[in-house]
Design a protein around this motif. Structure first.
Motif, mmCIF file in Angstrom:
data_model
loop_
_atom_site.group_PDB
_atom_site.id
_atom_site.type_symbol
_atom_site.label_atom_id
_atom_site.label_comp_id
_atom_site.label_asym_id
_atom_site.label_seq_id
_atom_site.Cartn_x
_atom_site.Cartn_y
_atom_site.Cartn_z
ATOM 1 N N GLY A 84 0.811 -1.210 0.000
ATOM 2 C CA GLY A 84 0.000 0.000 0.000
ATOM 3 C C GLY A 84 0.847 1.263 0.000
ATOM 4 N N PHE A 89 -0.802 0.640 -8.408
ATOM 5 C CA PHE A 89 -1.193 -0.212 -9.537
ATOM 6 C C PHE A 89 -2.122 0.530 -10.485
ATOM 7 N N PHE A 91 -4.384 -0.825 -13.783
ATOM 8 C CA PHE A 91 -4.701 -2.036 -14.552
ATOM 9 C C PHE A 91 -5.367 -1.679 -15.867
ATOM 10 N N HIS A 95 -11.000 -0.892 -12.569
ATOM 11 C CA HIS A 95 -11.020 -1.399 -11.199
ATOM 12 C C HIS A 95 -11.229 -0.337 -10.137
ATOM 13 N N LEU A 96 -12.118 0.577 -10.416
ATOM 14 C CA LEU A 96 -12.491 1.514 -9.356
ATOM 15 C C LEU A 96 -13.589 0.850 -8.526
ATOM 16 N N ILE A 97 -13.819 1.371 -7.314
ATOM 17 C CA ILE A 97 -14.872 0.798 -6.477
ATOM 18 C C ILE A 97 -16.179 1.514 -6.832
ATOM 19 N N PHE A 100 -18.227 4.208 -4.791
ATOM 20 C CA PHE A 100 -17.603 5.472 -4.368
ATOM 21 C C PHE A 100 -17.364 6.391 -5.560
ATOM 22 N N ASN A 101 -17.403 7.682 -5.311
ATOM 23 C CA ASN A 101 -17.135 8.627 -6.391
ATOM 24 C C ASN A 101 -15.621 8.777 -6.593
ATOM 25 N N GLU A 104 -13.538 9.878 -3.598
ATOM 26 C CA GLU A 104 -13.465 8.829 -2.558
ATOM 27 C C GLU A 104 -12.581 7.667 -3.001
ATOM 28 N N MET A 108 -9.387 6.130 -0.974
ATOM 29 C CA MET A 108 -9.496 4.782 -0.394
ATOM 30 C C MET A 108 -8.168 4.223 0.142
ATOM 31 N N PRO A 109 -7.080 4.243 -0.649
ATOM 32 C CA PRO A 109 -5.827 3.691 -0.105
ATOM 33 C C PRO A 109 -5.364 4.433 1.151
ATOM 34 N N MET A 111 -7.322 5.975 3.363
ATOM 35 C CA MET A 111 -8.193 5.592 4.480
ATOM 36 C C MET A 111 -7.863 4.186 4.967
ATOM 37 N N ALA A 112 -7.621 3.274 3.994
ATOM 38 C CA ALA A 112 -7.282 1.902 4.376
ATOM 39 C C ALA A 112 -6.017 1.884 5.224
ATOM 40 N N ARG A 158 -5.506 7.394 -8.121
ATOM 41 C CA ARG A 158 -5.538 6.520 -6.951
ATOM 42 C C ARG A 158 -4.195 5.827 -6.746
#
Lengths: 224, 315
Positions: A84, A89, A91, A95-97, A100-101, A104, A108-109, A111-112, A158
C-alpha cells in the motif's frame, strides 16, 4: 543509481502434481525514476512477473528486495501494508470501487492505511491528484458516470495516492482508443518526470514500448 | 471506522439486495416480538386472573398424620395404615401471633386470617351442606388486590419455618398451570430460535452473493494495501448493520402486529382479551440478539472475502 525493486533468480511454478514453471529465474532491477516497458507475448509470464513484483503473488523461489529490504518473510498483512505504501497499480480495466465517487476512490488507499475516515488532508491530496490527471471537474462522479479514459485517469490518481515509489501498470492503455491512449500515456510520463516515480508498464503496443526509457522483453519465462 | 464506512456504502450501493435482507430480518424479529408480546401478555393475564382470587401463600395447621396399626420392625413390614375417616378440623389457636410474625417476613405485603368449615343450610325440608369461609374484611381486602408483586415458594418456606404452619405458595397450588405456561414459553423459544436460524441463513446467503459479486473490488482493495482483516471486518459489519436495522424495523412491525391482534380479539363487552406487555428491555435484547445473529451469519461470507486472491482475480 538507487534501486527501487530488485528481483533475483525468481522462479514461479503452478500446480501440485504436474508442476508448470512459468518463470525460470528472473533477474530484474528497476531504478528510481526509471520508465520501463515490459513486453512479451501472452503466456510469456509477464502478468505473473508483474504480480510477483507487486507483492500480489509469492515466487516459488528467489528473492525480492524492495528498497534494500528483503520482504519474503513478512506476514500477509505486513506485505499488504508495504504494498500500500510503496507500490501503485494501474490495470487495463479501471477497477475503481463502484460505490464510491472519484474523490473517494482516490482517498481509499489513504483511508485503508489509517483505518479511519477521510481527513481534510486526504481530501486535499485527492483533489490535487485528480486535478493533476485533469479530472478536477468530475470529483463527485461515480465510475459508471464517466468514460473509460476518465476512469483510467482516476485509477492513476488513486495509484499515486500513497506517493508510491513505483507504479506497476498492466496494459494501462489497452482498453482505450488512440486519442485517450495517448493522453493517458503522456500523463504517466508527466508524473514520471515530475515526481521521479518509477514505472514498469506491461504493454503489447510497440509504440508505447518504444517511447519508454528501457524495454525489457520476456520470452517463455525468461528475460531476453 | 474505514471498515464501517465501506460496509455502509456497500449496503447503500446494493439497494435492492440490502432492502431484501433487512426486510427478511425485520419480518423475523417482528414474529419474535409478536410471539413474545402475545405469550407474555396471555400468561400475565392468566396468572393475574388466578392470583386475583387467591392469596399467594396459604398457611394451614398441620393435618394429623395417618397412624399405622402395627409398628414396623425387623420382622414385620407394614403394608397398610389407618386412614382418617374425615378431615378433622385443625385450628391455629395463636393466629394473631402467627400473623404478626408472618407480616414481619421480608417480601410479605399483607396477611389475613381465614377460617373455613363445613356447615349445613336448612330451609324447609331441604338441607344442603355448604362451605363457610370467614375472613377479616379489612386485612383480607388487602390481599386480593395485591397482584403485581408475585410471591414465590421461597417465601412460603420462610413462613413455614417461622410459624410451623404448613404453607403452600400459589406456585405450588397452581403447579399444573405453571407447567403448562412453562411449556408454552419453551415452545415459543423454540419457534423464535428457528426464526433466527432462518434469518441468519438469509443474511448469510445474500452476503455470500455479495462477496462473489465484489471479488474484483475486494482484490483491488487488497492490492492498494487494505489488510485482509479489514476486508473481514467490512463484511462482518454489513451483517451486524443488517441485523441491527432489521431488528429495529422488526420491533416496530411486531408491536404493531401485536396491537392489531389485540384490537381484533376482544371480549364480548369490547374490552381487550389480554394485554400485550413488551418492556423496553425486551426490545433491547431482541435488537442485541439480531445484531449478533447478523454478525455471526456474516462470518462465512467474510472469511470467503478474505480469501480472495488478487493475483488471480485482477488480471
Amino acid at each position: 543509481m538507487e534501486t527501487v525493486i530488485s528481483l533475483r533468480n525468481i522462479k514461479k511454478s503452478y500446480g501440485d502434481k504436474v508442476k508448470t514453471e512459468v518463470l525460470h529465474g528472473i533477474d530484474l532491477d528497476i531504478n528510481k525514476g526509471e520508465f520501463c516497458a515490459l513486453i512479451g507475448q501472452s503466456g510469456s509470464g509477464k502478468t505473473t512477473l508483474l504480480n510477483i513484483m507487486g507483492l500480489l503473488d509469492k515466487p516459488t523461489s528467489g528473492t525480492i528486495v524492495l528498497f534494500g529490504k528483503q520482504i519474503e518473510n513478512a506476514s500477509i498483512d505486513e506485505i499488504a501494508a508495504i504494498r500500500g505504501r510503496t507500490i501503485g497499480f494501474v490495470f487495463q480495466f479501471h477497477h475503481l470501487i463502484g460505490a464510491f465517487n472519484a474523490l473517494e476512490n482516490v482517498m481509499m488507499p489513504m483511508m485503508a492505511a489509517t483505518g479511519g475516515l477521510a481527513t481534510k488532508a486526504m481530501k486535499e491530496r485527492a483533489r490535487y491528484l485528480l486535478d493533476a490527471v485533469g479530472m478536477s471537474d468530475r470529483l463527485t462522479y461515480k465510475p459508471d458516470e464517466i468514460s473509460g479514459g476518465q476512469r483510467q485517469r482516476v485509477s492513476i490518481a488513486r495509484a499515486l495516492a500513497m506517493d508510491p515509489k513505483i507504479i506497476l501498470a498492466d496494459e494501462p492503455t489497452g482498453n482505450l482508443d488512440t486519442v485517450m491512449s495517448n493522453e493517458v500515456f503522456s500523463l504517466l510520463r508527466k508524473i514520471n518526470s515530475e515526481q521521479k516515480t518509477s514505472f514498469l508498464i506491461v504493454t503489447h503496443d510497440t509504440k508505447v514500448a518504444s517511447s519508454c526509457d528501457r524495454t525489457v522483453e520476456i520470452v517463455d519465462g525468461k528475460l531476453v | 471506522m474505514f471498515e464501517i464506512m465501506v460496509a455502509v456504502r456497500y449496503l447503500i450501493d446494493e439497494k435492492k439486495q440490502t432492502a431484501f435482507i433487512i426486510l427478511a430480518c425485520a419480518v423475523g424479529v417482528a414474529v419474535m416480538v409478536f410471539l413474545y408480546g402475545l405469550i407474555s401478555g396471555l400468561q400475565a393475564s392468566l396468572i393475574d386472573r388466578t392470583l386475583g382470587s387467591q392469596p399467594h401463600i396459604v398457611s394451614n395447621a398441620h393435618k394429623e398424620k395417618p397412624r399405622s396399626i402395627v409398628r414396623s420392625d425387623d420382622k414385620t413390614t407394614v403394608i397398610g395404615s389407618e386412614s382418617r375417616g374425615f378431615d378433622r378440623p385443625q385450628y391455629i389457636l395463636d393466629w394473631k401471633q402467627k400473623i404478626s410474625s408472618i407480616e414481619n417476613i421480608d417480601g410479605i405485603v399483607a396477611a389475613a386470617p381465614h377460617l373455613r368449615g363445613a356447615a349445613l343450610v336448612k330451609r324447609g325440608d331441604i338441607a344442603r351442606s355448604v362451605m363457610m369461609n370467614g375472613v377479616d374484611a379489612e386485612s383480607f381486602g388487602r390481599i386480593i388486590p395485591v397482584k403485581k408483586k408475585i410471591i414465590n415458594s421461597k417465601i412460603a418456606r420462610t413462613v413455614e419455618k417461622r410459624t410451623s404452619l404448613q404453607s403452600l405458595s400459589w406456585m405450588e397450588t397452581n403447579s399444573q398451570l405453571l407447567v403448562a405456561l412453562r411449556s408454552q414459553s419453551s415452545s415459543s423459544y423454540m419457534i423464535q430460535f428457528f426464526v433466527m436460524v432462518a434469518v441468519a441463513l438469509g443474511i448469510a446467503s445474500v452476503l455470500i452473493v455479495s462477496v462473489v459479486q465484489k471479488r474484483r473490488e475486494i482484490a483491488i482493495m487488497l492490492a492498494f494495501g487494505t489488510a485482509r482483516r479489514q476486508i473481514v471486518k467490512i463484511f462482518l459489519y454489513q451483517g451486524a448493520i443488517v441485523g441491527f436495522t432489521g431488528s429495529v424495523i422488526g420491533s416496530v412491525m411486531g408491536t404493531a402486529l401485536a396491537e392489531f391482534f389485540r384490537s381484533i380479539s376482544r371480549n364480548p363487552d369490547g374490552t381487550p382479551q389480554f394485554p400485550i406487555e413488551i418492556e423496553p428491555l425486551t426490545y433491547m435484547i431482541m435488537i442485541l440478539i439480531a445484531t449478533l445473529v447478523g454478525l455471526v451469519s456474516a462470518a462465512m461470507p467474510a472469511k470467503q472475502a478474505s480469501k480472495v486472491d488478487p493475483a488471480t482475480v485482477i488480471h
